[in-house]
Design a protein around this motif. Structure first.
Motif, PDB file in Angstrom:
ATOM      1  N   TYR A 174       0.908  -1.355   0.061  1.00  0.00           N
ATOM      2  CA  TYR A 174      -0.195  -0.085  -0.120  1.00  0.00           C
ATOM      3  C   TYR A 174       0.630   1.331  -0.252  1.00  0.00           C
ATOM      4  O   TYR A 174       2.101   0.702   0.560  1.00  0.00           O
ATOM      5  CB  TYR A 174      -0.429  -0.135   1.142  1.00  0.00           C
TER       6      TYR A 174
ATOM      7  N   VAL B 214      -8.771  -0.843  -3.059  1.00  0.00           N
ATOM      8  CA  VAL B 214      -7.963  -0.971  -3.704  1.00  0.00           C
ATOM      9  C   VAL B 214      -7.544   0.595  -3.682  1.00  0.00           C
ATOM     10  O   VAL B 214      -6.337   1.036  -3.246  1.00  0.00           O
ATOM     11  CB  VAL B 214      -7.878  -1.909  -4.783  1.00  0.00           C
ATOM     12  N   ALA B 215      -8.568   1.395  -4.455  1.00  0.00           N
ATOM     13  CA  ALA B 215      -7.741   2.897  -4.277  1.00  0.00           C
ATOM     14  C   ALA B 215      -9.010   3.683  -3.288  1.00  0.00           C
ATOM     15  O   ALA B 215      -9.814   3.295  -3.214  1.00  0.00           O
ATOM     16  CB  ALA B 215      -8.087   3.627  -6.022  1.00  0.00           C
TER      17      ALA B 215
ATOM     18  N   PHE C 285      -2.844   3.922  -2.287  1.00  0.00           N
ATOM     19  CA  PHE C 285      -3.283   2.588  -2.877  1.00  0.00           C
ATOM     20  C   PHE C 285      -3.843   1.413  -2.291  1.00  0.00           C
ATOM     21  O   PHE C 285      -2.686   0.902  -1.066  1.00  0.00           O
ATOM     22  CB  PHE C 285      -2.763   1.694  -4.718  1.00  0.00           C
TER      23      PHE C 285
ATOM     24  N   ASN D  46     -13.412   4.755  -1.035  1.00  0.00           N
ATOM     25  CA  ASN D  46     -12.568   3.854  -1.724  1.00  0.00           C
ATOM     26  C   ASN D  46     -12.886   2.705  -2.422  1.00  0.00           C
ATOM     27  O   ASN D  46     -14.510   2.405  -2.513  1.00  0.00           O
ATOM     28  CB  ASN D  46     -11.700   2.993  -0.422  1.00  0.00           C
TER      29      ASN D  46
ATOM     30  N   TYR E  34      -2.914  -3.240  -1.478  1.00  0.00           N
ATOM     31  CA  TYR E  34      -3.939  -4.232  -2.677  1.00  0.00           C
ATOM     32  C   TYR E  34      -3.305  -6.077  -2.685  1.00  0.00           C
ATOM     33  O   TYR E  34      -1.930  -5.667  -1.506  1.00  0.00           O
ATOM     34  CB  TYR E  34      -3.428  -4.593  -4.507  1.00  0.00           C
TER      35      TYR E  34
END
Length: 489
Positions: free
Chosen positions: A95, A458-459, A487, A454, A489
């Motif tokens: 992240y 993820v973003a 971000f 969000n 993930y």
């Protein structure tokens, strides 16, 4: 007429023979009258015993070769050298976080009326964290490494140079840090237990479980918790976890203790995290116990406790007892002054339907805080510590509450949009000893409102406004407007 009758008789006999043998398709007898060779075929069918020819019973034997012949087994392959390589599972997560902030106050908060009025903007590559997990599932083994890059730079290291009269030598590169926050090897012990050895997060507070930017709603981690203990606190040691099937998770840790030279009025024990030197001292160890109830869907609540001495992890053996006839060959002939640190907390996390909430209450106590303060006041300037008196007690309380309105504004389930409120309270001089002035400067209340978005976790993008008040109306309030994006993930 004889030739024709002979031809007819020969044809009939030939047809009967072909039908009897079941091979009509193979007959080559001519169908027209130009078949002069027919009389030559007559002797082949003349014998009256022709119908008793035995080919029919042997027909299965003739068809037998059509079955596939058994294939000879291939010679065994040459066995590989050594054991077969086991299956390895590898996972990579990361992240990153960028932040843009506006402040209406100056940097110096120690002035008589608080920080001066100002108008300043800061941009920050807040952090980038990458985590790698590799496991041998057949053996129940897993290794985990987490590296954090803070503020986009490298770090600094400090060494104690006895050849320079015991002074501290610090080497600085660029701003920022590169930290190995986790690096451990874990082994499953049955279906519910796991043992880990290495560097991992200390199981105290909420940030040990919820440190990613998608785990909390604000642009920053909570100010209350990070005001009295290290931010995403990690240490080295041994960890044992056990999960009960009915929804209780227990965690026990034995880790290196803190360094009391970093304790101060403003940050209490947060500065005691051993990051200034290349190695961590573990002469004083600490015990951590945590219990979390996960039985109810979407709810996690529990308690944790930390206890460990902080004296013998100081860079120099400078907090020792004095006595007569001390042996000069020993570092501490009469023993060390005991200064154990105790932390207790209760925490809550909720993610149920559109609701999201977190809360924490943490209390800390430092024994012999006055002796620690007296010795810290005489530390070298080069050590880079604050050297202000440290309180006997500290208190931190914080909570945030948000509601997802994505569906209300017409967004799909992939989107989450949380208006939220947050409250932080930290008092790093909570009920101090009589000799220590209870400075209201170190009581801080922060009121925050914001919006957190969000996409599929993820973003993300966050915007919030924070209003900070100190413990007395004599100090000027401080306002901050922040925007964060990144971000996960």
């Amino acid at each position: 007429m004889r030739p024709r009758s002979c031809f007819v008789r020969s044809s009939l006999l030939l047809c009967s023979t072909l039908v009897f043998s079941g091979t009509v398709a193979r007959a080559e007898a001519p169908a027209g009258p130009q078949a002069p060779p027919a009389p030559q075929a007559e002797p082949a069918v003349e014998p009256p015993s022709a119908p008793q020819v035995e080919p029919a019973p042997s027909a299965p034997a003739i068809a037998e070769p059509a079955q596939p012949a058994p294939v000879p087994a291939a010679p065994p392959a040459t066995p590989p050298l050594g054991p077969t390589r086991p299956k390895i599972d590898v996972y990579v997560t990361a992240y990153g976080e960028l932040q843009f902030a506006y402040f209406n106050y100056g940097l110096d908060q120690n002035r008589a009326g608080g920080a001066q009025r100002d108008s300043r903007i800061e941009f920050d590559t807040n952090r980038f964290v990458i985590e790698v997990k590799g496991g041998l599932p057949d053996y129940g083994l897993e290794a985990e490494v987490e590296v954090e890059f803070e503020h986009g730079g490298t770090g600094s290291a400090m060494e104690l140079e006895y050849e320079e009269f015991g002074e501290f030598d610090q080497e600085l590169d660029k701003g920022g840090e590169i930290l190995v926050e986790e690096m451990f090897l874990s082994k499953k012990l049955g279906a519910n237990a796991a043992l880990a050895v290495g560097r991992f997060y200390v199981a105290v507070g909420t940030l040990s479980e919820f440190s990613r930017p998608t785990d909390y709603l604000g642009t920053n981690r909570d100010e209350a918790e990070t005001s009295i203990i290290p931010n995403t606190w990690d240490e080295m040691g041994v960890r044992l976890r056990y999960k009960f099937p009915w929804g209780l998770r227990l965690t026990g840790q034995l880790v290196n203790g803190l360094d009391s030279t970093g304790f101060s009025s403003q940050l209490w024990s947060a500065g005691g995290h051993q990051r200034r030197f290349e190695v961590q001292r573990a002469t004083d160890m600490a015990l951590v116990v945590r219990a979390d109830v996960t039985h109810f869907d979407g709810f996690t609540f529990g308690v944790s406790a930390y206890h460990g001495d902080t004296t013998r992890n100081r860079p120099k053996a400078d907090l020792v007892k004095s006595c007569e006839e001390a042996n000069p060959r020993e570092v501490a002939p009469c023993g060390y002054v005991s200064a154990p640190l105790t932390l207790l907390d209760a925490h809550l996390s909720v993610r149920k339907g559109p609701w999201s909430a977190k809360a924490l209450v943490m209390y800390g106590h430092l024994k012999n805080a006055e002796l620690v303060s007296q010795r810290n006041a005489r530390l070298s300037n080069l050590l880079g510590v604050i050297r202000t008196p440290v309180s006997d007690n500290a208190l931190a309380v914080w909570g945030e509450l948000g509601y997802d309105i994505a569906s209300v504004v017409g967004l799909s389930d992939s989107h989450h949009l949380f208006p939220f409120v947050r409250y932080d309270y930290a008092d790093t001089q909570f009920k101090p000893r009589e000799e220590l002035y209870d400075n209201p400067r170190f009581r801080r209340s922060v009121y925050t409102v914001g919006l957190s978005y969000n996409l599929m976790n993820v973003a993300f993008a966050k915007l919030d406004f924070g209003h900070r008040r100190l413990g007395s109306s004599a100090f000027r309030p401080e306002n901050t407007l922040r925007f964060a994006t990144g971000f996960n993930y």
